[in-house]
Design a protein around this motif. Structure first.
Motif, PDB file in Angstrom:
ATOM      1  N   ASN A 173       0.811  -1.206   0.000  1.00 49.62           N
ATOM      2  CA  ASN A 173       0.000   0.000   0.000  1.00 49.62           C
ATOM      3  C   ASN A 173       0.850   1.263   0.000  1.00 49.62           C
ATOM      4  N   SER A 217       1.863   3.355  -2.029  1.00 51.62           N
ATOM      5  CA  SER A 217       1.420   4.568  -2.723  1.00 51.62           C
ATOM      6  C   SER A 217       0.312   5.272  -1.936  1.00 51.62           C
ATOM      7  N   ASP A 218      -0.366   4.511  -1.085  1.00 48.44           N
ATOM      8  CA  ASP A 218      -1.486   5.065  -0.328  1.00 48.44           C
ATOM      9  C   ASP A 218      -1.078   5.653   1.020  1.00 48.44           C
ATOM     10  N   GLU A 230       1.290   7.863   3.245  1.00 50.63           N
ATOM     11  CA  GLU A 230       2.343   8.862   3.241  1.00 50.63           C
ATOM     12  C   GLU A 230       3.266   8.630   4.429  1.00 50.63           C
ATOM     13  N   LYS A 257      -9.454   4.185   5.775  1.00 51.89           N
ATOM     14  CA  LYS A 257      -8.692   3.892   4.555  1.00 51.89           C
ATOM     15  C   LYS A 257      -8.699   2.386   4.298  1.00 51.89           C
ATOM     16  N   LEU A 299      -6.957  -0.860   3.001  1.00 54.57           N
ATOM     17  CA  LEU A 299      -5.609  -1.353   2.720  1.00 54.57           C
ATOM     18  C   LEU A 299      -5.697  -2.742   2.125  1.00 54.57           C
TER      19      LEU A 299
END
Lengths: 95, 357
Positions: free
Chosen positions: B289, B291-292, B294, B303, B305
């Motif tokens: 994950n 890219s998701d 930060e 969110k 995942l």
């Protein structure tokens, strides 16, 4: 061949009563047991060798516990058939 | 070890029982003969006081001539097996009779399911020494957490504590010197990390809130896990406790990749513990994950995942799994290097460790 049958046939071969045969067999096995307990090995001609061997502690997986465990050391009794016996039984047809 | 032959045996039997040597020899001969006959007749003979002889069929197989090295076919044949009676077995084994199995030292990637008893000195020592390292990320956490987290049995244990167990059980001299050496090494590593961490930041050292970190597989990694504390979500900390404390790895690892919506109290390492049974595997989730996310230390509620499936399991990692782990560590290594985080080196070690050979 079960134990009873073995005893019966042994008595027949030695031409003695079954109870006497069982007694004598017990003497032999008792002595063998003593020898094995003192880590001696016994080779019987044309038959094979009984010996004991120590298996060291080892890591392994116990499927019963589902865990990796260290198995403790142990001593086991082994029988190694002689070449003669091996050759004799090699090609017997067992179903 | 003494070796006796037939005549020795006959002599000692004759001596013991008073039967003549000739008769004894006849007796022994007949017993042997009878065993052979029994094998021939029905392939199995049971001798009272000794055990069972059996014939076993060995299938045709290919072998190699040891002299010439060429392949030869070994035809099917019978072999004699002998199983001693259980009484005799016990008597032969009487020296070691009362020994039982012991849990094995941790192997790579393997976590003993019940590690409650692992709370031994080396672990504690590590806790004390290493705590300052992660303190900065846990500042947000409430102090009472400490008490709650401490009793939790460390999921991945250090390799050292189990090594002590064999010593108690059976005196294996070999292990004896390993233990002090291992403890010293751990202590040294811990001290090194401690000073490095202190050097990097002049922050005051708060009482550590997280203990889950200590039980990592190796000292280097111990500091990694706590990373996932969510500073932005103080609310999330409370519900997290019960989940973290689950001592056993709960569900089996997912069969296939699944989507998981983050709930309050979910951290990456805690999810890894839940789905893989090993919180160190959080790097895999991070990798899937990346890219998701930060900030690996702050994932937001709601969110979704991806929880990637393992090809093998956590004990037997497949090549692809190791690759994923290594890759995950590499990404985190880069992430933390940019952040100039003192823990960067941990991820480097993780990367090297799982790098498939």
């Amino acid at each position: 061949m079960n134990a009873t049958e073995f005893n019966r046939q042994l008595a027949g071969k030695l031409d003695i009563t079954q109870s006497l045969a069982s007694e004598q067999l017990a003497e032999v096995t008792a002595l063998l047991t003593d020898l094995f307990m003192t880590e001696k090995s016994v080779s019987l001609q044309k038959f094979g060798t009984f010996s004991t061997r120590k298996i060291e502690a080892r890591k392994g997986y116990s499927p019963v516990l589902g865990k990796h465990v260290i198995f403790p050391p142990k001593r086991v009794l082994e029988f190694h058939p002689s070449e003669i016996l091996k050759e004799k039984v090699k090609n017997i047809n067992i179903e | 070890m003494d070796k006796l032959n037939t005549s020795d045996l006959v002599n000692s039997i004759a001596e013991k029982t008073g039967i003549t040597k000739t008769d004894t020899e006849l007796l022994v001969r007949n017993i042997i003969e009878l065993i052979e006959e029994g094998l021939r007749a029905d392939g199995a003979v049971k001798v009272k006081g000794l055990g069972t002889f059996k014939l076993k069929r060995v299938a045709r197989r290919m072998g190699r001539n040891l002299q010439t090295g060429e392949q030869v076919e070994i035809p099917p044949h019978n072999k004699v097996t002998f199983t001693p009676e259980s009484d005799l077995k016990d008597l032969v084994n009487k020296d070691y009779q009362y020994l039982t199995y012991k849990e094995a030292p941790v192997e790579k990637g393997w976590v003993p399911p019940s590690s409650a008893e692992k709370k031994e000195e080396p672990v504690k020592e590590e806790i004390k020494e290493e705590t300052p390292v992660k303190s900065e990320s846990e500042d947000v956490k409430a102090v009472p957490e400490k008490e709650e987290a401490t009793p939790e049995p460390p999921p991945p244990a250090t390799p050292e504590p189990p090594k002590e167990e064999p010593r108690e059980e059976y005196h294996r001299r070999r292990y004896l010197w390993v233990i002090p050496v291992a403890i010293i090494i751990i202590a040294i590593l811990a001290v090194i990390f401690y000073f490095r961490a202190c050097h990097d930041k002049e922050e005051e050292v708060k009482p550590p809130s997280e203990q889950i970190i200590t039980p990592a597989d190796e000292p280097e990694e111990t500091t990694i896990t706590p990373v996932d504390t969510i500073p932005e979500e103080p609310a999330a900390t409370e519900p997290a406790e019960p989940e973290i404390k689950e001592p056993q790895p709960p569900e089996t690892s997912p069969e296939e990749d699944l989507l998981y919506a983050l709930k309050p109290g979910n951290y990456l390492y805690q999810l890894a513990g839940q789905f893989y049974g090993d919180s160190l595997f959080w790097v895999i989730i991070y990798k899937a994950n990346a890219s998701d996310i930060e900030d690996p230390e702050g994932v937001s509620v709601g969110k979704e995942l991806i929880i990637p499936a393992l090809e093998g399991d956590r004990f037997n990692l497949s090549r692809a799994d190791s690759m994923n782990l290594s890759e995950g560590y590499r990404m985190l290594y880069e992430y933390y290097m940019v952040e100039e985080d003192p823990r960067t080196s941990n991820f480097y070690f993780g990367m090297m460790r799982y790098m498939p050979r």
